[in-house]
Design a protein around this motif. Structure first.
Motif, short mmCIF file in Angstrom:
data_model
loop_
_atom_site.label_atom_id
_atom_site.label_comp_id
_atom_site.label_asym_id
_atom_site.label_seq_id
_atom_site.Cartn_x
_atom_site.Cartn_y
_atom_site.Cartn_z
N SER A 1 0.87 -1.20 0.00
CA SER A 1 0.00 0.00 0.00
C SER A 1 0.89 1.23 0.00
CB SER A 1 -0.87 0.03 1.24
OG SER A 1 -1.87 -0.94 1.20
N LEU A 2 0.31 2.36 0.29
CA LEU A 2 1.10 3.59 0.34
C LEU A 2 2.03 3.56 1.55
CD1 LEU A 2 -1.50 6.35 -0.56
CD2 LEU A 2 0.29 5.39 -2.00
N ARG A 3 3.18 4.16 1.38
CA ARG A 3 4.10 4.29 2.50
C ARG A 3 3.84 5.60 3.23
NH1 ARG A 3 8.17 4.97 -1.11
NH2 ARG A 3 9.86 5.01 0.37
N GLU A 4 4.46 5.73 4.40
CA GLU A 4 4.19 6.94 5.18
C GLU A 4 4.55 8.20 4.40
OE1 GLU A 4 6.66 8.05 8.51
OE2 GLU A 4 4.90 8.31 9.78
N ILE A 5 5.69 8.13 3.68
CA ILE A 5 6.12 9.32 2.97
C ILE A 5 5.12 9.68 1.87
CG2 ILE A 5 7.57 8.08 1.30
CD1 ILE A 5 9.60 10.37 1.54
N ASP A 6 4.52 8.66 1.24
CA ASP A 6 3.53 8.93 0.20
C ASP A 6 2.30 9.63 0.78
OD1 ASP A 6 4.14 5.58 -1.05
OD2 ASP A 6 5.18 7.45 -1.52
N ILE A 7 1.81 9.07 1.89
CA ILE A 7 0.59 9.61 2.49
C ILE A 7 0.82 11.03 2.99
CG2 ILE A 7 -1.04 9.34 4.39
CD1 ILE A 7 -0.63 6.33 4.16
N GLU A 8 1.93 11.23 3.71
CA GLU A 8 2.24 12.56 4.24
C GLU A 8 2.36 13.57 3.13
OE1 GLU A 8 1.39 11.99 7.59
OE2 GLU A 8 2.45 13.89 7.36
N MET A 9 3.10 13.21 2.14
CA MET A 9 3.39 14.08 1.02
C MET A 9 2.10 14.57 0.35
SD MET A 9 5.35 15.28 -1.35
CE MET A 9 4.63 15.97 -2.79
N MET A 10 1.24 13.61 0.00
CA MET A 10 0.04 13.98 -0.76
C MET A 10 -0.97 14.70 0.12
SD MET A 10 -0.47 10.99 -3.59
CE MET A 10 -0.44 9.53 -2.57
N ARG A 11 -1.03 14.31 1.37
CA ARG A 11 -1.98 14.98 2.26
C ARG A 11 -1.61 16.42 2.49
NH1 ARG A 11 -3.05 11.35 7.42
NH2 ARG A 11 -2.94 13.36 8.42
N ARG A 12 -0.31 16.66 2.69
CA ARG A 12 0.09 18.02 3.03
C ARG A 12 0.01 18.95 1.84
NH1 ARG A 12 5.09 17.99 7.27
NH2 ARG A 12 4.86 15.86 8.00
N LEU A 13 0.21 18.41 0.64
CA LEU A 13 0.29 19.30 -0.51
C LEU A 13 -0.95 19.29 -1.38
CD1 LEU A 13 3.97 18.58 -1.48
CD2 LEU A 13 3.08 20.45 -0.14
N GLY A 14 -1.88 18.40 -1.11
CA GLY A 14 -3.04 18.26 -1.98
C GLY A 14 -3.91 19.50 -2.07
N SER A 15 -3.85 20.34 -1.05
CA SER A 15 -4.67 21.55 -1.10
C SER A 15 -3.96 22.69 -1.79
CB SER A 15 -5.06 21.98 0.32
OG SER A 15 -3.88 22.27 1.04
N ARG A 16 -2.70 22.47 -2.17
CA ARG A 16 -1.93 23.55 -2.81
C ARG A 16 -1.67 23.29 -4.28
NH1 ARG A 16 -3.43 26.44 0.70
NH2 ARG A 16 -2.21 27.09 2.50
N VAL A 17 -2.00 22.10 -4.74
CA VAL A 17 -1.71 21.78 -6.14
C VAL A 17 -2.50 20.55 -6.54
CG1 VAL A 17 0.24 20.24 -5.61
CG2 VAL A 17 0.20 21.44 -7.79
#
Lengths: 327, 342
Positions: A159-175
């Motif tokens: 599944s997704l790794r921690e870095i994947d989840i963190e990355m997309m969650r934090r930036l999803g509202s900016r791009v």
């Protein structure tokens, strides 16, 4: 690595050329070209550079052979490398600005990477905000807001790794985030299907904001609605990138040669690359630009002007902090 | 013993010791302990299951969205007894789920190093007991398979940090497990680069050169070193290829047979680990890594006792030990001389 894939006549024509969405080419000046800013994010080894070159159909970045053995163990801090390529898609001229991020996720501690990218994205917004508020505006202002962020996922099969989840969650509202599976030729077709499902389950579970091909408010065209549904079902796109071109029955094809067979990048059964390329540079270029301007930027602007966010301050959960109001 | 062609009057017969030892060995069986170190999704469990041709461990990778992401490296040993032609092996596979899976991987190697050292410590404790077992249970790690990321240009900073530490306490075998996404040219370039970087950082992996090596050993070891890191493909699935059943992977563009030497180094790795160097792995663990550990531990105990004696003589309190020695009651003053290192 052989180059020579730069000539236009060596490019396999995209199979989707005949499906172009009416009204998607809304641009002011056909001659100047439509600016499109895409950021590529992913750990090294996932095919980011190759994707860049394959997308632009020319060797934009030569694969740097890290000749320095002594340097190898030093975690290079993440950098933003800009490349501009003029492309022509279906008669439309595009100024493709690619922002590559070598060094992302390569260190032992990668927490800083998110902050850096977030700052970059917000800086572009700040510049537009400042420009909008000028009394005398610059007609030649270059809009460098990022319209799409292609995020490369490691093909673990889990599944997704921690870095994947963190990355997309934090930036999803900016791009607009477009998740892709890099080096997808390491997975069998069955593994790929399961992997995609698990990723989409994670995205739902963790409420990760990715670009999900939304239909416009007044979208009535059935074909478009269907197309968006189809694209949603394909997510995340599985890409295999490659710069090597061989001639198969007179047609040029991009392939990866293995002892057990040959992967064709342009073959829909082998990789989603062609479809993704068409999405980025053709069918959804308008949507991605519009959403960046009308939704993402607007949200940022509102937050900034009402003092809801201190610049660059996002809490660990990826939500937006209620900081001190601006005096 | 059947009549041997050497049975002249000058034939003494001590060459039959090999058969005698074999019989003893068959009765006793042996322990073999392997630890797997690598990010989740690198193909660790599939590979070890392929090497031993049995489903020894399940993957610990996160599969369901509800499963929580591990915050730290866990140590999860699984023990099984396998038998082949009357020979029994008590096989312990130690998986390390959570290793290198976080955004911040600082210190993720600490539980792994600690586990390896703990096994040395436990063995030392058993060895020093006044009444010890006839055969001391051996939980020491004999081989560490270290999984590299395919597609990286070389060693990552984390790899360098961890390999330096791992090679000090155990035999390390570097592996690229999911090498089916690398073309042959990419593999060759990657292997060359890894070897350069290992040499640069003075990271010494198994097999080690030894004065006892024959010419044959040297040639074999040289060919092993050429292959490192092993570029393998693992599979627990049996598929049909040209009418034959093989272990492999079926892609849309071709079928990989893991036993095909042109497809992967799997056969070389298996033969190396199990058919040529298995006893070396066990012996070198005892003679090199365990001995180093033992020497440093016993020296510390000696120093501590000396300090305590000095403190007692001056009537002061004994100083605190800097590092806790194993809780072993001392053998009655007799210190075994450590064997000379290989």
């Amino acid at each position: 690595m052989k180059d020579g894939s730069g000539e236009d006549q060596n490019v396999a024509p995209s199979v989707y050329s005949h499906v172009s969405r009416p009204g998607s080419h809304r641009y002011k000046n056909a001659k100047k070209g439509l600016p499109f800013n895409v950021m590529l994010v992913g750990e090294s080894g996932l095919g980011r550079t190759t994707f860049l070159n394959t997308l632009c159909e020319r060797m934009v970045v030569a694969k740097a052979e890290k000749t320095n053995t002594e340097q190898a163990h030093i975690a290079e801090p993440m950098q933003f490398k800009h490349h501009t390529v003029e492309m022509e898609e279906d008669g439309m001229k595009i100024i493709l600005n690619i922002i590559d991020t070598p060094g992302f996720g390569d260190g032992i501690d990668n927490e800083n990477c998110f902050m850096q990218i977030q700052e970059y994205l917000e800086t572009q917004f700040d510049e537009v905000l400042a420009e909008e508020n000028r009394i005398k505006r610059n007609t030649k202002f270059k809009d460098s807001r990022v319209h799409a962020l292609v995020y490369f996922i490691t093909p673990t099969g889990h599944s997704l790794r921690e870095i994947d989840i963190e990355m997309m969650r934090r930036l999803g509202s900016r791009v607009n985030i477009i998740p892709v599976i890099g080096r997808s030729d390491s997975l069998t077709p069955r593994e790929l299907v399961l992997f995609k499902q698990r990723i989409m389950n994670d995205i739902a579970q963790y409420e990760i904001p990715v670009f999900s091909f939304p239909n416009g408010e007044d979208e009535e065209d059935e074909e478009t609605v269907e197309e968006n549904a189809e694209l949603r079902a394909m997510m995340p796109f599985a890409v295999v990138g490659c710069e090597e071109v061989v001639n198969e029955d007179g047609r040029p094809v991009r392939v990866r040669n293995y002892p057990w067979g040959m992967v064709q990048v342009d073959n829909d059964e082998h990789s989603d690359f062609d479809r993704l390329r068409y999405v980025l540079l053709n069918s959804h270029i308008g949507d991605l630009r519009d959403r960046t301007q009308n939704e993402i930027y607007e949200l940022y602007r509102t937050e900034k002007l009402s003092g809801a966010t201190a610049s660059g301050a996002m809490d660990d959960m990826g939500g937006l902090q209620q900081a001190m109001p601006v005096a | 013993m059947s009549a041997s062609p050497n049975d002249t009057q000058d034939y003494v017969g001590f060459d039959t010791i090999t058969q005698q030892m074999e019989r003893k060995f068959l009765k006793r069986g042996f322990n073999f302990n392997v630890i797997l170190v690598g990010e989740s999704g690198m193909g660790k469990s599939t590979l070890i299951n392929s090497i031993f041709a049995s489903h020894l461990i399940d993957t610990q990778g996160r599969r369901a969205a509800q499963e929580v992401i591990r915050k730290t490296t866990e140590i999860s040993p699984v023990t099984q007894t396998l038998e082949e032609n009357g020979v029994r092996v008590k096989l312990t596979i130690v998986d390390t789920p959570g290793y290198s899976d976080q955004c911040n991987n600082e210190g993720c190697w600490i539980p792994v190093i600690k586990y390896i050292k703990d096994q040395h410590a436990a063995y030392l404790e058993r060895e020093l007991k006044p009444l010890r077992d006839r055969v001391i249970v051996d939980t020491r790690i004999h081989a560490c398979l270290y999984f590299l990321n395919p597609g990286s240009r070389g060693l990552r900073p984390l790899d360098v940090e961890v390999l330096k530490r791992l090679t000090e306490v155990t035999n390390v075998i570097p592996i690229i497990a999911k090498s089916d996404s690398m073309t042959i040219e990419e593999r060759t370039a990657f292997k060359r680069r890894i070897k350069e970087e290992l040499a640069f950082h003075r990271i010494v992996v198994f097999p080690y050169p030894s004065d006892e090596d024959t010419e044959e050993d040297r040639v074999l070891n040289a060919s092993i070193r050429e292959l490192i890191p092993f570029a393998v493909v693992g599979s627990e699935e049996v598929i049909e290829v040209n009418g034959k059943l093989v272990r492999g992977r079926r892609h849309g563009w071709g079928v990989i047979n893991i036993f095909d030497e042109t497809h992967s180094d799997f056969v070389h790795l298996r033969n190396f680990m199990l058919r040529t160097h298995l006893s070396d792995l066990v012996e070198v663990t005892a003679q090199r890594h365990y001995e180093q550990f033992r020497t440093s531990q016993l020296r510390q105990i000696k120093e501590l006792r000396a300090q305590q004696a000095a403190a007692a003589a001056t009537g002061g309190a004994p100083p605190m030990p800097s590092q806790a020695p194993p809780q072993a009651p001392m053998a009655s003053g007799v210190m075994h001389q450590p064997m000379t290192q290989a």
